[in-house]
Scaffold this motif. Sequence first.
Motif, PDB file in Angstrom:
ATOM      1  N   THR A 241       0.859  -1.169   0.000  1.00  0.00           N
ATOM      2  CA  THR A 241       0.000   0.000   0.000  1.00  0.00           C
ATOM      3  C   THR A 241       0.896   1.220   0.000  1.00  0.00           C
ATOM      4  O   THR A 241       2.054   1.139   0.443  1.00  0.00           O
ATOM      5  CB  THR A 241      -0.956   0.002   1.215  1.00  0.00           C
ATOM      6  OG1 THR A 241      -1.880   1.076   1.114  1.00  0.00           O
ATOM      7  CG2 THR A 241      -0.181   0.120   2.524  1.00  0.00           C
ATOM      8  N   MET A 242       0.406   2.355  -0.499  1.00  0.00           N
ATOM      9  CA  MET A 242       1.226   3.548  -0.633  1.00  0.00           C
ATOM     10  C   MET A 242       0.437   4.764  -0.185  1.00  0.00           C
ATOM     11  O   MET A 242      -0.793   4.780  -0.266  1.00  0.00           O
ATOM     12  CB  MET A 242       1.697   3.721  -2.088  1.00  0.00           C
ATOM     13  CG  MET A 242       2.539   2.564  -2.603  1.00  0.00           C
ATOM     14  SD  MET A 242       2.982   2.729  -4.355  1.00  0.00           S
ATOM     15  CE  MET A 242       4.135   4.109  -4.291  1.00  0.00           C
ATOM     16  N   VAL A 243       1.166   5.790   0.278  1.00  0.00           N
ATOM     17  CA  VAL A 243       0.476   7.018   0.627  1.00  0.00           C
ATOM     18  C   VAL A 243      -0.169   7.577  -0.642  1.00  0.00           C
ATOM     19  O   VAL A 243       0.339   7.419  -1.762  1.00  0.00           O
ATOM     20  CB  VAL A 243       1.420   8.044   1.281  1.00  0.00           C
ATOM     21  CG1 VAL A 243       2.018   7.482   2.558  1.00  0.00           C
ATOM     22  CG2 VAL A 243       2.521   8.493   0.338  1.00  0.00           C
ATOM     23  N   GLY A 244      -1.337   8.200  -0.461  1.00  0.00           N
ATOM     24  CA  GLY A 244      -2.058   8.723  -1.611  1.00  0.00           C
ATOM     25  C   GLY A 244      -2.712   7.664  -2.469  1.00  0.00           C
ATOM     26  O   GLY A 244      -3.215   7.970  -3.552  1.00  0.00           O
ATOM     27  N   GLY A 245      -2.696   6.398  -2.036  1.00  0.00           N
ATOM     28  CA  GLY A 245      -3.287   5.336  -2.842  1.00  0.00           C
ATOM     29  C   GLY A 245      -2.542   5.051  -4.124  1.00  0.00           C
ATOM     30  O   GLY A 245      -3.111   4.501  -5.080  1.00  0.00           O
ATOM     31  N   LEU A 246      -1.231   5.383  -4.165  1.00  0.00           N
ATOM     32  CA  LEU A 246      -0.479   5.291  -5.417  1.00  0.00           C
ATOM     33  C   LEU A 246      -0.176   3.854  -5.836  1.00  0.00           C
ATOM     34  O   LEU A 246       0.362   3.631  -6.928  1.00  0.00           O
ATOM     35  CB  LEU A 246       0.823   6.101  -5.313  1.00  0.00           C
ATOM     36  CG  LEU A 246       1.429   6.523  -6.652  1.00  0.00           C
ATOM     37  CD1 LEU A 246       0.536   7.538  -7.358  1.00  0.00           C
ATOM     38  CD2 LEU A 246       2.828   7.096  -6.466  1.00  0.00           C
ATOM     39  N   GLN A 247      -0.545   2.868  -5.020  1.00  0.00           N
ATOM     40  CA  GLN A 247      -0.356   1.480  -5.454  1.00  0.00           C
ATOM     41  C   GLN A 247      -1.141   1.157  -6.716  1.00  0.00           C
ATOM     42  O   GLN A 247      -0.869   0.158  -7.389  1.00  0.00           O
ATOM     43  CB  GLN A 247      -0.741   0.499  -4.333  1.00  0.00           C
ATOM     44  CG  GLN A 247      -2.198   0.493  -3.948  1.00  0.00           C
ATOM     45  CD  GLN A 247      -2.515   1.482  -2.832  1.00  0.00           C
ATOM     46  OE1 GLN A 247      -1.735   2.392  -2.547  1.00  0.00           O
ATOM     47  NE2 GLN A 247      -3.650   1.295  -2.185  1.00  0.00           N
ATOM     48  N   SER A 248      -2.097   2.015  -7.059  1.00  0.00           N
ATOM     49  CA  SER A 248      -2.853   1.817  -8.305  1.00  0.00           C
ATOM     50  C   SER A 248      -2.136   2.383  -9.520  1.00  0.00           C
ATOM     51  O   SER A 248      -2.656   2.324 -10.631  1.00  0.00           O
ATOM     52  CB  SER A 248      -4.230   2.483  -8.181  1.00  0.00           C
ATOM     53  OG  SER A 248      -4.087   3.893  -8.040  1.00  0.00           O
ATOM     54  N   GLY A 249      -0.920   2.909  -9.337  1.00  0.00           N
ATOM     55  CA  GLY A 249      -0.225   3.594 -10.423  1.00  0.00           C
ATOM     56  C   GLY A 249       0.330   2.697 -11.509  1.00  0.00           C
ATOM     57  O   GLY A 249       0.711   3.181 -12.567  1.00  0.00           O
ATOM     58  N   ARG A 250       0.432   1.395 -11.265  1.00  0.00           N
ATOM     59  CA  ARG A 250       0.918   0.459 -12.272  1.00  0.00           C
ATOM     60  C   ARG A 250      -0.040  -0.718 -12.383  1.00  0.00           C
ATOM     61  O   ARG A 250      -0.745  -1.063 -11.427  1.00  0.00           O
ATOM     62  CB  ARG A 250       2.312  -0.048 -11.917  1.00  0.00           C
ATOM     63  CG  ARG A 250       3.432   0.980 -11.998  1.00  0.00           C
ATOM     64  CD  ARG A 250       3.659   1.501 -13.396  1.00  0.00           C
ATOM     65  NE  ARG A 250       4.985   2.120 -13.533  1.00  0.00           N
ATOM     66  CZ  ARG A 250       5.393   2.783 -14.609  1.00  0.00           C
ATOM     67  NH1 ARG A 250       4.582   2.938 -15.648  1.00  0.00           N
ATOM     68  NH2 ARG A 250       6.610   3.292 -14.662  1.00  0.00           N
ATOM     69  N   SER A 251      -0.043  -1.346 -13.535  1.00  0.00           N
ATOM     70  CA  SER A 251      -0.932  -2.481 -13.784  1.00  0.00           C
ATOM     71  C   SER A 251      -0.420  -3.747 -13.118  1.00  0.00           C
ATOM     72  O   SER A 251       0.764  -3.867 -12.767  1.00  0.00           O
ATOM     73  CB  SER A 251      -1.058  -2.720 -15.289  1.00  0.00           C
ATOM     74  OG  SER A 251       0.178  -3.220 -15.806  1.00  0.00           O
ATOM     75  N   VAL A 252      -1.307  -4.707 -12.980  1.00  0.00           N
ATOM     76  CA  VAL A 252      -0.919  -6.020 -12.466  1.00  0.00           C
ATOM     77  C   VAL A 252       0.152  -6.639 -13.361  1.00  0.00           C
ATOM     78  O   VAL A 252       1.139  -7.216 -12.875  1.00  0.00           O
ATOM     79  CB  VAL A 252      -2.152  -6.936 -12.361  1.00  0.00           C
ATOM     80  CG1 VAL A 252      -1.746  -8.377 -12.060  1.00  0.00           C
ATOM     81  CG2 VAL A 252      -3.111  -6.415 -11.298  1.00  0.00           C
ATOM     82  N   LEU A 253      -0.014  -6.523 -14.654  1.00  0.00           N
ATOM     83  CA  LEU A 253       0.960  -7.083 -15.597  1.00  0.00           C
ATOM     84  C   LEU A 253       2.338  -6.445 -15.392  1.00  0.00           C
ATOM     85  O   LEU A 253       3.367  -7.133 -15.389  1.00  0.00           O
ATOM     86  CB  LEU A 253       0.482  -6.868 -17.027  1.00  0.00           C
ATOM     87  CG  LEU A 253       1.253  -7.590 -18.125  1.00  0.00           C
ATOM     88  CD1 LEU A 253       1.121  -9.092 -17.985  1.00  0.00           C
ATOM     89  CD2 LEU A 253       0.766  -7.145 -19.497  1.00  0.00           C
ATOM     90  N   HIS A 254       2.363  -5.125 -15.220  1.00  0.00           N
ATOM     91  CA  HIS A 254       3.636  -4.419 -15.013  1.00  0.00           C
ATOM     92  C   HIS A 254       4.319  -4.911 -13.741  1.00  0.00           C
ATOM     93  O   HIS A 254       5.535  -5.177 -13.735  1.00  0.00           O
ATOM     94  CB  HIS A 254       3.378  -2.911 -14.922  1.00  0.00           C
ATOM     95  CG  HIS A 254       4.611  -2.102 -14.620  1.00  0.00           C
ATOM     96  ND1 HIS A 254       5.364  -1.498 -15.597  1.00  0.00           N
ATOM     97  CD2 HIS A 254       5.220  -1.808 -13.443  1.00  0.00           C
ATOM     98  CE1 HIS A 254       6.381  -0.869 -15.038  1.00  0.00           C
ATOM     99  NE2 HIS A 254       6.320  -1.042 -13.739  1.00  0.00           N
ATOM    100  N   LEU A 255       3.570  -5.054 -12.660  1.00  0.00           N
ATOM    101  CA  LEU A 255       4.160  -5.450 -11.385  1.00  0.00           C
ATOM    102  C   LEU A 255       4.627  -6.902 -11.413  1.00  0.00           C
ATOM    103  O   LEU A 255       5.669  -7.239 -10.833  1.00  0.00           O
ATOM    104  CB  LEU A 255       3.159  -5.213 -10.260  1.00  0.00           C
ATOM    105  CG  LEU A 255       2.800  -3.733 -10.032  1.00  0.00           C
ATOM    106  CD1 LEU A 255       1.680  -3.599  -9.025  1.00  0.00           C
ATOM    107  CD2 LEU A 255       4.018  -2.930  -9.598  1.00  0.00           C
ATOM    108  N   ALA A 256       3.884  -7.757 -12.093  1.00  0.00           N
ATOM    109  CA  ALA A 256       4.317  -9.146 -12.229  1.00  0.00           C
ATOM    110  C   ALA A 256       5.643  -9.233 -12.972  1.00  0.00           C
ATOM    111  O   ALA A 256       6.532 -10.024 -12.608  1.00  0.00           O
ATOM    112  CB  ALA A 256       3.250  -9.965 -12.941  1.00  0.00           C
TER     113      ALA A 256
END
Length: 391
Positions: free
Chosen positions: A343-358
């Motif tokens: 989790t990230m401040v500002g909700g920034l965990q949504s900044g990249r896609s699942v595919l990108h993080l994988a």
Amino acid sequence: MSVVVGGATSVVLPRPGGGTVRHRPNDPGPWTRPAGPFRERIAYAAAHVAADARGANAPGAPAAVDWGATMAFRRHLWSYGFGVAEAMDTAQRGMGLDWSATRTLITRSAREARAVGGAIAAGAGTDHMPAARTLEEIRCAYAEQVAFVQDAGATVILMASRQLAAVARSPLEYHEVYAPLIEMADRPVILHWLGPMFDPALTGYWGSGDIADAADSVLTLIAQHPGRVDGIKVSLLDAALERQVRDRLPAGVRLYTGDDYNYPELIRDEGGRHSDALLGVFAAIAPAASTALQALDRGDLAGFDALGATTALARHLFAPPTQYYKTGIAFLAWLSGHQRGFTMVGGLQSGRSVLHLAEAYRLADELGLFAEPERAARRVAAFLQVAGIDQ
């Protein structure tokens, strides 16, 4: 969840373009810790903040930080020989980290640095006064943060200012703001040229949309303040331009590469010239980068050149839109066990896609960056399961 194959945890990863592949984690790489700071290069790692997993870290909400994990991550970086570049864009300045949390971050990190004997520099900007609309208001905003950073005991990094970029219309107006700040600091400062790929609001910084004219502007500013500028961090992802700026710097002024694409070649000796480093990617690749810099200290260029293997991960993490690279940094920190959750401040965990993080996980694992590969695999498997990738 993940399954055990031949005694090792494996994870099902999504493929670009569709489908999945089963991935078995690699062993950790042969990384070593140095006895102290690096000798041949100055190297700062720009550190992220670990969000409080129980906090209300939604967009626009005050930052809720896990201070224990955040400080532990800095000790991790110091243990690998790096200085810490604190409260920079990697720590989500301007993207979720408010000034109240930033003040606490700088104070705590400077105290930790003194406790372990680690080097620390910290960003001073104008983000606490978003309504500043005149050059004098902007200068005063900068001065307040400069005083705070140096009172904490950190070297001042004069960060690029969105407010200044919106107001200043010429190089002279930039100089009018920066000159007194450079002179008021109690030790030589580090300037920061952050390109629009990191923050579109900084387009035309230093007073010109022409990159050569902008370089002339900041080089003139540095030359006008001999002995007052330690160096300049150039974050433009343009190796040729960085070399041009580096070649024109006055003697004794360092070029700190902020080029998260081309850092191995810029740090390496190039005909007697080199860049030092202040890099966000070092937060993700600290063990590998440290081992390479230790090799450079020994004169082992082949050992240093192994750092080139990390650039595929770096280019992936910093791919456009580049300003969201922090999401990948925090994700890898979670997989590595440096924080409780993703989790990230500002909700920034949504900044990249699942595919990108994988893919970030796969590239990091191939490098052997995870000290506990099976923990990383279990965590990425849990993340992917929630995202709809059956394990």
